[in-house]
Design an enzyme around this catalytic site. Structure first.
Site, mmCIF file in Angstrom:
data_model
loop_
_atom_site.group_PDB
_atom_site.id
_atom_site.type_symbol
_atom_site.label_atom_id
_atom_site.label_comp_id
_atom_site.label_asym_id
_atom_site.label_seq_id
_atom_site.Cartn_x
_atom_site.Cartn_y
_atom_site.Cartn_z
ATOM 1 N N SER A 294 13.615 94.363 32.119
ATOM 2 C CA SER A 294 12.608 93.849 33.061
ATOM 3 C C SER A 294 13.172 94.028 34.459
ATOM 4 O O SER A 294 14.383 94.094 34.643
ATOM 5 C CB SER A 294 12.359 92.367 32.817
ATOM 6 N N ASP A 295 12.303 94.089 35.449
ATOM 7 C CA ASP A 295 12.782 93.954 36.816
ATOM 8 C C ASP A 295 13.308 92.511 36.945
ATOM 9 O O ASP A 295 13.066 91.677 36.073
ATOM 10 C CB ASP A 295 11.649 94.236 37.815
ATOM 11 N N CYS A 296 14.031 92.229 38.037
ATOM 12 C CA CYS A 296 14.749 90.949 38.053
ATOM 13 C C CYS A 296 13.812 89.759 38.229
ATOM 14 O O CYS A 296 13.073 89.681 39.206
ATOM 15 C CB CYS A 296 15.846 91.005 39.103
#
Ligand SMILES: *[C@@H]1O[C@H](CO)[C@@H](O)[C@H](O)[C@H]1NC(C)=O
Ligand SMILES: *[C@@H]1O[C@H](CO)[C@@H](O)[C@H](O)[C@H]1NC(C)=O
Length: 774
Positions: A294-296
């Site tokens: 996932s993106d952060c």
């Protein structure tokens, strides 16, 4: 014998202890000096990776498993497995923007290549490959030196530069799907240790690349809409021929080992919870083998910001079942246990993710015992900032910088005739701003001013503006400085205070009083001035384009650690510029278009102009592919049979679709791979350099249909290649045209079709019509 043995034993134990406390030792599993772990099947390098990963996952407790689902994966000491950091960055050089890389050991910096948007302007896929390769080598050297706790790099950023205001447009290879796809494949092959043509490495990875942000992510924060809550409304048609092709190419051609799912939703569904996107499209359709991160905090926001899932446990179940494997953040660490207890997901959903994660770590060689004895073990610190890499960074800047205007051949300046030089502008005296975002400490810093001073002794400097924002300007002082010099160079444009992650622009014009400063200085100067623009995104500089006091304009993106040198070389004629714009430069009036409108195609009824050179109907300041040189080039299509007819009607069972504008078309999928392959044809193009300087020149081949409208691109780039020609030299280059790939477009259902009628191949003015019969 005995004492000697004992002594040997103690010595080994002692050295082992030293090894363990030595912070420069890279973290790895399956240490050969530890007989208990060496015996595990997951340590057996002779077994297939999939079997080893399965063995490892089967040995973990539920708590241990959960500890592996986040970017900072915990160590598992009882199995001799150290911690692992999934998050590292290497957008245009190994960076310390993520927690996996530390420049606090022997290695203090890494080669900082130009920001990607400028590298793209070279239209040179082999150069992109070599940059990826250099970055991968430096990354491995950092790991071998014990300065990396991870080898998974979250680059390249291959979202389409859809809107000129996007703060992260600088990170991308621009607005064209073919260029972006080629960049993705080339960079990934280089970084991962593959050959330029691909297919050399089977499993092993020099370093791991990650294509981001999957998908349709290209808005950060615009007038109150931010990326965390933005729901991108994307048509199937635009998805098929604009947003997805770079990712498809990254996976199918680049064989990327990572994908990052984006913050935004696409048509209501958060990317990281979209099984259609992650599992069906990437894994099943494109054959992706690797991990999906996932993106952060992109998992947390699905609940907290988007309100998409009812409970944290539902989010955990949604993302893991969709096909995401690791969470940048800590959400999965916190909520997975309860999700399992509440039976929202099973342990096998977790095992699926872990299998992908450990497979990638194994492909990186981190479970093969001491890496010094492994495939990439001999890459030492001397490979970082090596002369070869620093020259490559310089070449990339040289080949990317675009000459936008050159009236009366003001450039190149003569070193001997220029007795004095005035350098003006807030961008002239900074080394850091040349790097752009996601940069690590570079091998060297040199500012444009320092380099120009080394060319012309009598160089005077005035910043003109207080900052790049230029809310206050000392125009009179700058004018005085300019008046006293033979030539004036203005270094203007943007920096990270104007465009960056989480900051999209509101306007396309230069910030604050920059324009006023430029016009006033140019008017007062003895000779027409040189304007250098540093920016990632395009700027509306129509005023400068038509101002006779501004003789030349150069766009230098953010040119990296060697950018200042490249600029001076171009200004003084030691290098012939050949870069071409990888994105459309729109006029300021484009800002009336809502940035949130994802449609690529124009809409006549509402006056929506469409986006990028493929669809935009309005005037542009500079077009995609625009770029001058000190040489003039001519082109001719030399293919023997002009007026070619292509019969794509090989089978009577094929569907022929009639559009509402009654153009017959056929589905590419129905033509079949073999037929598509057989119908490829070559075209040859002669290119001649009529100038007095040698030059590297990218040739762009477009296709268009004579029939307009109804969702057809105005034109479409189908190939690009660079030629290096000395003064007066002519050469021929060849492109292979694939009707299925190059003459097709997406229909409204998102399926690729080839339409009957005249298709035209275009190389700078020269045209080559082809009749297609379906
Ligand atoms: C470098 O920094 C990392 C992260 O802060 C730390 O864990 C490591 O011990 C440091 N190494 C040295 C040699 O200082
Ligand atoms: C394809 O179209 C051409 C031109 O109309 C025609 O001569 C030919 O017979 C067609 N081929 C098939 C297989 O239908």
């Amino acid at each position: 014998m005995r004492p000697k043995n004992l002594c040997f034993f103690t010595f080994t134990l002692f050295s082992l202890l030293i090894l363990r406390v030595d912070s420069t030792q890279p973290p790895f599993s399956c240490d050969s000096s530890n007989p208990s772990t060496q015996a595990f099947p997951f340590c057996k390098t002779t077994l297939p990776i999939s079997q080893r990963a399965r063995d490892l996952v089967s040995r973990l407790t539920l708590d241990e498993k959960i500890s592996q689902l986040v970017n900072s994966a915990s160590p598992i000491p009882r199995l001799g497995i150290p911690g692992y950091e999934w998050w590292s960055e290497a957008l245009h050089g190994v960076a310390n923007a993520g927690p996996g890389i530390h420049f606090n050991g022997t290695i203090k910096g890494a080669t900082s290549f130009p920001q990607v948007i400028l590298t793209a302007a070279s239209f040179d896929a082999y150069q992109w490959y070599r940059i990826g390769q250099a970055i991968g080598k430096e990354a491995r050297a950092l790991y071998n030196a014990g300065q990396a706790t991870g080898m998974t790099f979250w680059a390249p950023n291959i979202n389409i530069f859809r809107d000129p205001r996007w703060g992260r447009g600088q990170e991308t290879p621009g607005e064209d799907p073919l260029v972006t796809g080629k960049y993705a494949a080339s960079y990934v092959r280089g970084l991962q240790g593959d050959s330029f043509e691909g297919g050399k490495i089977e499993g092993h990875l020099q370093a791991s690349a990650c294509c981001k942000h999957f998908t349709a992510y290209d808005l950060d924060n615009w007038k109150g809409t931010n990326r965390f809550v933005f729901d991108a409304r994307v048509t199937m048609q635009d998805l098929a021929d604009t947003y997805q092709p770079p990712f498809k190419s990254c996976v199918e051609e680049g064989r990327a080992s990572g994908i990052m799912c984006a913050y935004n939703r696409v048509n209501g569904v958060p990317s990281c919870a979209d099984s259609n996107l992650l599992s069906k499209t990437a894994r099943a359709q494109w054959g992706f083998r690797g991990y999906i991160t996932s993106d952060c905090d992109a998992v947390l926001i699905i609940h907290d910001n988007q309100g998409y899932a009812k409970s944290p446990e539902d989010v955990v179940a949604d993302v893991l079942k969709a096909g995401m494997d690791v969470n940048c953040g800590s959400y999965l660490q916190k909520h997975t246990k309860v999700a399992v207890e509440k039976k929202k997901l099973t342990e096998s959903d977790i095992d699926r993710a872990l299998h992908n994660l450990f497979s990638v770590r194994m492909r990186l060689g981190l479970f093969d015992g001491n890496p010094e004895r492994q495939l990439f073990g001999n890459i030492g610190p001397n490979q970082v900032c090596s002369q070869e890499h620093q020259i490559l960074a310089l070449e990339a800047a040289r080949n990317g910088i675009v000459l936008l205007k050159n009236s009366a051949k003001l450039l190149p300046l003569s070193k001997s005739k220029t007795k004095s030089l005035a350098v003006i502008g807030p961008n002239a005296n900074s080394g850091q701003m040349l790097l752009g975002n996601y940069a690590g400490p570079s091998c060297r810093f040199v500012t444009p001013l320092q380099v120009l001073q080394s060319y012309i002794k009598l160089t005077v400097y005035h910043p003109g503006c207080d900052t790049v924002q230029c809310s206050s300007a000392l125009i009179d002082r700058a004018v005085d400085v300019a008046k006293g010099a033979d030539n004036v160079v203005l270094m203007m444009g943007l920096d990270q205070t104007q465009e960056r992650e989480e900051l999209d622009r509101r306007d396309l014009v230069l910030p604050g009083r920059q324009q006023e400063l430029i016009i006033t200085v140019a008017k007062a100067a003895k000779n027409p001035v040189v304007l250098v623009l540093l920016s990632g995104g395009p700027v509306d500089i129509s005023f400068a384009k038509y101002d006779k006091n501004i003789g030349s304009i150069l766009w230098a993106g953010y040119p990296g650690e060697a950018g200042a040198i490249a600029l001076a070389e171009i200004m003084f004629g030691e290098h012939n510029p050949g870069g071409r714009l990888p994105m459309t430069w729109y006029p300021q009036e484009f800002v009336k278009v809502p940035m949130t409108d994802m449609r690529m195609r124009p809409e006549t009824s509402s006056g929506y102009p469409g986006r990028t050179y493929r669809f935009y109907k309005g005037q542009s300041v500079f077009e995609f592919g625009y770029g001058l040189s000190y040489s003039k080039y001519s082109y001719e299509l030399t293919t023997a049979s002009r007026n070619k007819v292509l019969y794509l009607n090989q089978s009577s069972t094929m569907h022929i679709i009639n559009n509402f504008d009654s153009v017959r078309s056929t589905l590419v999928s129905e033509l079949g791979k073999e037929f598509c392959e057989q119908n490829k044809f070559p075209i040859r193009i002669g290119v001649k350099n009529h100038g007095e300087m040698a030059g590297k020149h990218p040739v762009l081949l477009f296709a268009r249909q004579t029939k307009h409208g109804n969702g057809r691109p105005r034109k479409q780039l189908i190939g690009f290649q660079s030629v290096i020609l000395s003064a007066g030299e002519r050469a021929e280059i060849e492109f292979e045209v694939s009707p299925c790939e190059h003459l097709s477009r997406a229909n409204e259902d998102g399926l690729m079709v080839v339409e009957e009628g005249t298709h035209v191949l275009v190389v700078e003015g020269d045209e080559y019509p082809i009749s297609v019969v379906v």
